[in-house]
Enzyme design. Structure first.
Site, PDB file in Angstrom:
ATOM      1  N   HIS A 458       0.825  -1.205   0.000  1.00  0.00           N
ATOM      2  CA  HIS A 458       0.000   0.000   0.000  1.00  0.00           C
ATOM      3  C   HIS A 458       0.863   1.261   0.000  1.00  0.00           C
ATOM      4  O   HIS A 458       0.508   2.270  -0.611  1.00  0.00           O
ATOM      5  CB  HIS A 458      -0.940  -0.014   1.211  1.00  0.00           C
ATOM      6  N   GLU A 695     -12.903  -5.240 -23.346  1.00  0.00           N
ATOM      7  CA  GLU A 695     -12.262  -5.556 -22.063  1.00  0.00           C
ATOM      8  C   GLU A 695     -12.018  -7.041 -21.875  1.00  0.00           C
ATOM      9  O   GLU A 695     -11.281  -7.432 -20.962  1.00  0.00           O
ATOM     10  CB  GLU A 695     -13.139  -5.071 -20.910  1.00  0.00           C
ATOM     11  N   CYS A 766      -8.646   3.442 -23.430  1.00  0.00           N
ATOM     12  CA  CYS A 766      -8.883   4.217 -22.213  1.00  0.00           C
ATOM     13  C   CYS A 766      -8.266   3.561 -20.982  1.00  0.00           C
ATOM     14  O   CYS A 766      -8.417   4.054 -19.876  1.00  0.00           O
ATOM     15  CB  CYS A 766     -10.373   4.444 -22.000  1.00  0.00           C
TER      16      CYS A 766
END
Length: 836
Positions: A458, A695, A766
């Site tokens: 993280h 996708e 995109c």
């Protein structure tokens, strides 16, 4: 030496650009200490035999082997630089020592991706190790394919011999422990040979009942001496004492160290270069400045026998304080639309409610522990459980627990987060936490270094999001660097330079200044169209999630919105937005973009993105479940309401609708029919363009059929990558391999563009690949005409387009489809279209 009068033409053992030995990024190889040779930057993953011959040596770790040609020439073939560190991982030998092989036969196979990620370089060497009998003649070519003529080996007229024989009986010997990483592989063996050749004495190395002359590269490597093994060196001759001292130094001194260097104040770990700690890049960047070490909260021993009620109240109050702080952080992240930051701290909030953690701390308090020690011990116990699982993902999540440990301890002790930084400081720590990173970023730290940590943690995610250079896994030595010492952090290459010269500091400043000037130049031209040198226009649009982001995109020169994620309207609320609220939100985005078009993707939730007010059944594989258009099939009223809202924006001609997760033509036809019906109901004469997201591989393979009924196609490379490669892009151990420049992905993109072109449809990208400048020429070459990127990257991508020739991109991009890995593609892109 038999048959050594025959000249020999070698065929290329690998495919790729050819480099002179002097251009190899390794001092030992480049110096010729191992012999004359050439190098290849490989584009394939198999090493082939360059001639007929016998395998006379195979490295213990499988990264190198030596073949003796039939004319007696001995050729060392060494895959990559510093590959011994992989300890055989990623290498699969196809032959054994003593085997007879034929020209073109596969000798070993290697994992291009693993070698590229974990080693200094993929550049591979072909070295003539018995140059006293033969000489090498390059053919002067820049690039080869496997099997093509590569170089010639010719026999010398007379073999070189020692000019004098040392017959002295003087002897010297010593025991020495080998400290070279990986043992006596090719490079350290070359240094030992070079040291031995500097003296007239005859020197031998003895190990495990065998011995070899120190001036024989094959002999030394053939002993199989590993790191930490003890060997005996014997020297006989007039200068035996000096020879022995030189050989002991060569055996025990890491490559790259200067001889007789004074002892350092604190030990440092080096790789092939003294004064450099090597780690792993978590966030790229190049900075210099003082290194400041940051330590966490430490507790004194607990005397015990505390009042349980009082300590429980203290812990509850501290937990409540930290929850409040995290809620504030979440609100700020939501306001900035920092999705990754929001997800990280939402997970922290959930951990604070974990019953196992709270029960363990409360139980310890009931037995007399202080709240501080009870909380610390409960966290440490959970961390040990995670670390004991032996999985990188869980090990990195333990860092989130340590973050909560520190935050709650500070609250219990009444301490604020305090770490004052001078301007331009680089911060080191054993392991920083997400909270630390936010604080350090606010104090304008310029770089981060960690002894441990992972590139998918993280902290790494947050560092990349904030553009803060970060290197992890540097080892404990980074904590021994004196406070305030000036260093250079070359994060892209995972390097911390501990003693950079003034010239190096000046170079870093020049590079950063040049980058800053270039960014400013790009920004000055951001509102100009992006057109290649040969006149092909590429639209550079923006990915946004709100009208505020759309405004930023417009100010940064976006040619339009290439993707409006409408999920921002549906998440973090108890009820769904009504038609009016949706219409106003979409209208605000159109208004923010002036006269430019906006592509609005219909809601893409379900599966792994749940809504509180839309209960869906739990799924074993959420990413493969009810997502995107599939959800609309189950709950058609949601999509109907959204389409009605979209059809009421003005001017409708600037609004384009994009459908996510389409996998077959019937899905598109169904939505197109419904859209036509709604247009009739609303008495609209204008119908917005309707596009399909590519996708999933099925959509790419059906691109021609989809393009027959769609107005445009937009490729979402993030999902397309994980579905094609069967790798979860959020998996800590696999995320680095989910690379959209994989040849399989490029083939799907090429097929999508070809299918769309047959019906005169345009194709955009995109996904994250559109924002990667290295990928821009590839996408242009494959036929993409619109790139939708992060608003802050618009100027950079436009500038990249203006420096390209579309015809050249088309020509070279086709060849990339035949490469073997994403790493090979990236290397080829860097050669064809280098990033300045």
């Amino acid at each position: 030496m038999s048959n050594n009068n025959n000249d020999l033409t070698l065929s290329a053992p690998l495919s790729g650009p050819v480099l002179a030995l002097g251009n190899v990024p390794d001092k030992v190889f480049a110096s010729g200490a191992m012999g004359d040779g050439l190098a290849i930057d490989p584009l394939n993953d198999c090493l082939h035999a360059p001639c007929d011959g016998e395998i006379i040596q195979v490295a213990r770790t499988g990264h190198a082997l030596t073949i003796r040609a039939d004319n007696g020439a001995e050729l060392l073939m060494h895959v990559g630089i510093d590959t011994v560190a992989l300890n055989g991982q990623g290498f699969a030998l196809r032959v054994e020592q003593g085997a007879r092989v034929s020209r073109g036969q596969v000798l070993l196979q290697f994992d291009l991706d693993r070698v590229a990620r974990h080693c200094k370089s993929l550049i591979s060497l072909i070295i003539l190790t018995n140059g006293e009998h033969f000489q090498l003649r390059p053919l002067g070519i820049d690039s080869v394919k496997v099997g093509e003529p590569f170089m010639q080996i010719t026999a010398r007229a007379t073999a070189s011999v020692r000019t004098a024989v040392d017959n002295s009986d003087a002897e010297a010997s010593a025991q020495v422990r080998v400290t070279h990483r990986g043992g006596l592989h090719a490079r350290p063996a070359a240094l030992i040979r070079k040291a031995a050749q500097g003296f007239s004495s005859q020197s031998r190395l003895h190990f495990a009942g065998h011995s070899a002359a120190c001036d024989s590269l094959m002999g030394v490597m053939g002993l199989g001496v590993g790191e930490g093994d003890e060997v005996r060196v014997t020297c006989r001759g007039k200068d035996c004492e000096a020879a022995l001292q030189a050989l002991v130094t060569a055996l025990s001194q890491p490559i790259g160290d200067a001889p007789h260097a004074p002892a350092a104040a604190a030990p440092v770990r080096v790789t092939a270069e003294a004064g450099v700690l090597q780690g792993v890049c978590a966030a790229p960047g190049l900075v210099c400045g003082p290194l400041l070490r940051m330590a966490g909260v430490e507790l004194a021993p607990d005397p015990g026998n505390h009042q349980a009620d009082e300590q429980l109240q203290r812990l509850d109050a501290a937990l409540e304080q930290v929850r409040g702080e995290i809620h504030t952080t979440l609100a700020q992240a939501r306001q900035r639309k920092a999705v990754e930051e929001e997800e990280i701290f939402a997970a922290h909030l959930a951990l604070l409610e974990d019953p196992a953690l709270l029960d363990a701390a409360n139980a310890a308090i009931e037995h007399g522990s202080a709240a501080t020690h009870a909380w610390r011990d409960a966290i440490q116990a959970q961390c040990q459980v995670l670390l004991g699982l032996g999985k990188p993902l869980f090990a990195e999540r333990a860092n989130d627990l340590r973050d909560l440990q520190q935050r709650v301890l500070r609250a219990l002790l009444g301490e604020a987060w305090q770490f004052e930084l001078p301007a331009g400081a680089i911060v080191s720590a054993h392991e920083l936490t997400p909270s630390d990173l936010l604080q350090l970023s606010a104090q304008h730290a310029v770089g981060l270094c960690m002894a441990e940590g992972g590139a998918t943690s993280h902290v790494a995610i947050l560092a990349r999001g904030k553009g803060l250079p970060c290197v992890v896994a540097l080892g404990a030595e980074v904590l021994d660097v004196p406070q305030g010492q000036r260093v250079v952090l070359d994060a892209a290459n995972g390097r911390l330079e501990l003693a950079p010269s003034e010239a190096r500091h000046a170079e870093v400043h020049r590079i950063r200044d040049a980058q800053k000037r270039r960014r400013q130049q790009q920004q000055n031209q951001a509102h100009q169209p992006a057109q290649t040198r040969d006149g092909v226009s590429i639209e550079v649009a923006a990915n946004v999630a709100s009208s505020a982001e759309a405004q930023v995109a417009f100010e940064n020169g976006a040619d339009g919105v290439g993707l409006l994620r409408t999920e921002f309207l549906f998440v973090d609320r108890r009820t769904a937005p009504d038609e009016q609220e949706q219409r106003q939100a979409y209208q605000a985005v159109l208004d923010a973009m002036g006269e430019k078009s906006v592509i609005i993707r219909t809601i893409d939730v379900g599966g792994d993105k749940q809504l509180d007010y839309l209960p869906l059944p739990a799924e074993a594989n959420p990413v493969l479940g009810l997502r995107g258009i599939r959800l609309a099939q189950v709950r058609p009223e949601l999509l109907d309401q959204q389409l009605r809202a979209l059809l009421q924006v003005t001017p409708l001609g600037r609004c384009r609708i994009l459908l996510p997760m389409v996998s077959e033509v019937d899905e598109l036809l169904h939505i197109r029919q419904r859209l036509d019906q709604l247009c009739m109901e609303l008495e609209l004469s204008v119908r917005p363009e309707l596009g399909v997201m590519i996708e999933v591989p099925a959509a790419a393979l059906l691109a021609e059929q989809l393009a027959r009924h769609a107005d445009f196609l937009s490729i979402g490379t993030n999902d397309l990558s994980q579905y094609t490669l069967a790798m979860d892009r959020d998996h800590a151990g696999l995320a680095a391999r989910v690379d959209a420049l994989h040849p399989a992905l490029l083939r799907l993109i090429a097929q999508t563009c070809a299918g769309a072109a047959k019906h005169g449809r345009w194709v955009g990208v995109c996904g994250a690949l559109a924002s990667d400048p290295l990928a821009t020429p590839v996408l242009v070459g494959l036929g993409v005409s619109e790139l939708s990127v992060s608003p802050l990257q618009i100027a950079e991508i436009k500038d990249r387009v203006r420096h390209l020739e579309a015809a050249h991109c088309r020509q070279l991009s086709q060849g990339l489809l035949d490469l073997s890995s994403a790493t090979a593609v990236r290397q080829a892109c860097q050669r064809h279209w280098p990033l300045s």
